[in-house]
Scaffold this motif. Sequence first.
Motif, short mmCIF file in Angstrom:
data_model
loop_
_atom_site.label_atom_id
_atom_site.label_comp_id
_atom_site.label_asym_id
_atom_site.label_seq_id
_atom_site.Cartn_x
_atom_site.Cartn_y
_atom_site.Cartn_z
N ARG A 73 0.82 -1.22 0.00
CA ARG A 73 0.00 0.00 0.00
C ARG A 73 0.85 1.26 0.00
N ASP A 130 -13.43 5.47 0.28
CA ASP A 130 -13.19 4.28 -0.52
C ASP A 130 -12.51 4.64 -1.83
N HIS A 131 -11.45 3.92 -2.16
CA HIS A 131 -10.94 3.93 -3.53
C HIS A 131 -11.82 2.95 -4.29
N ALA A 134 -9.87 -0.39 -5.88
CA ALA A 134 -8.93 -0.45 -4.76
C ALA A 134 -7.49 -0.40 -5.24
N GLU A 137 -6.25 -3.71 -6.27
CA GLU A 137 -6.84 -4.09 -7.56
C GLU A 137 -6.13 -3.37 -8.70
N ASN A 171 -16.97 -0.31 3.72
CA ASN A 171 -15.67 -0.24 3.06
C ASN A 171 -14.82 -1.45 3.43
N LYS A 174 -16.03 -4.46 1.46
CA LYS A 174 -15.61 -4.38 0.05
C LYS A 174 -14.14 -4.74 -0.09
N SER A 175 -13.29 -4.18 0.79
CA SER A 175 -11.86 -4.44 0.77
C SER A 175 -11.31 -4.16 -0.64
N ASP A 176 -10.57 -5.12 -1.22
CA ASP A 176 -10.00 -4.91 -2.55
C ASP A 176 -10.69 -5.77 -3.61
#
Length: 225
Positions: A73, A130-131, A134, A137, A171, A174-176
């Motif tokens: 990250r 949130d991206h 992600a 991803e 969020n 959802k995670s990635d």
Amino acid sequence: MSQLVAQRDSRRGHPARHLVASALALTLVALLTVVHPQSASAYPPGLPSKPAAQSELDALQVRAESESAPYDRNLFPHWITVDGCTTRETVLRRDGDGVEVGSDCYPTSGSWYSEYDGQTRTAPADISIDHVVALAEAWRSGADGWTTARRQDFANDLTGPQLIAVTAEVNSSKSDKDPAEWVPPLASKRCAYSKMWIHTKSRWGLSVDAAEKAALQPLLDSCSY
């Protein structure tokens, strides 16, 4: 004669005075509208139309996700500060309703409606930015070959529909995950979510895998415009 006019005006009210009163009332309504705005939509800018999103989806490169290098990250410097506000603080202010901030740009009050799950929160600590695509991803879809500067731009993208304020819980769920693995719990938001995802991948030249593209098509088909 002037006394008769004055007596008549005092009994019936002068028309000009009524016009002034009406104008003042309209001005007051306008001011109240500014002070108490309607709840803003949390969806970020740049949502394409259904035909435009379809064209973008059709043009996306389909390939298996890359496993060439481990994801970190820290390779995506995010929440950079511009003009005294971090990207997170900017999105909190943009997506919230009635947001007030302190001298450090951090919200001191406001409320946030989470478009993914329909929940409202009043504490900024309960909100995550949130991206949509992600960072992990993106890494697997082509960002592993980018420069750090480009990854920073992606992680702080305020121009397109890549950042959105949502509840921390949704969020986390959802995670990635991509749309083949996760969609917003609110079915009414899945059309817009597919547009956000497609447009972000298109803008940044990221690929999709076969399952991801297959999942995106029916989501986009559900859009009415």
